[in-house]
Design a protein around this motif. Structure first.
Motif: not given
Length: 169
Positions: A85, A91-92, A94-96, A98-99
């Motif tokens: 992060f 971070a982007t 990671f979140w994308l 994960l989604a």
């Protein structure tokens, strides 16, 4: 305080991450090709084969490729100076990722099973478009959206936009 990966371990995890990510992207290309073939064909045998192949590919590859991509990305984020992060682009990603993993494991797999069940209800003879309903389009739309997302992740990896975040790892 985070523990950094040795250079050899980092390179090994990068290889795992790249291979899994490219495999996941290639899987979406295959699914999109099969979905588009099924959408465009008038041949019931080709349609059945395409949907069954999509189901087999999805069952065999979606979970391992998506989870391996996610896990290897987290290991690299936590085990390298990039951090998980510290930078907006990481971070982007990671979140994308994960989604995309959650969507692939649940939504995409369900759409592929819908396609397999749709042709299973009509094991012989012709299959009218009305018997397939939204399956005809979902098997093209869902892999298309996933492919665009994965290509966006590649762009983030190559261009590394935005700056460094405040603190965090």
């Amino acid at each position: 305080m985070s523990r950094r990966l040795s250079p050899r371990a980092r390179k090994s995890w990068v290889v795992v991450h790249v291979v899994a990510s490219v495999g996941w992207l290639a899987l979406m290309l295959c699914l999109l090709t099969l979905g588009a073939t099924a959408l465009a064909t008038d041949d019931a045998g080709t349609l059945r084969t395409a949907y069954r192949a999509m189901g087999m590919l999805g069952d065999a590859l979606i979970v391992p490729l998506s989870l391996l991509t996610l896990v290897s990305g987290v290991v690299l984020g936590l085990g390298t100076p990039w951090g998980l992060f510290r930078h907006y682009w990481v971070a982007t990603k990671f979140w994308l990722t994960l989604a995309a993993t959650v969507a692939s494991v649940f939504a995409l797999t369900a759409r592929l099973h819908d396609a397999v069940h749709a042709v299973g209800r009509h094991p012989a003879g012709s299959i009218a478009a009305m018997h397939l309903g939204a399956v005809r389009y979902n098997t093209v739309i869902v892999p298309s959206v996933a492919l665009l997302l994965y290509l966006a992740l590649v762009v983030l990896s190559v261009f590394k936009p935005w700056g460094r975040r405040g603190t965090g790892s």
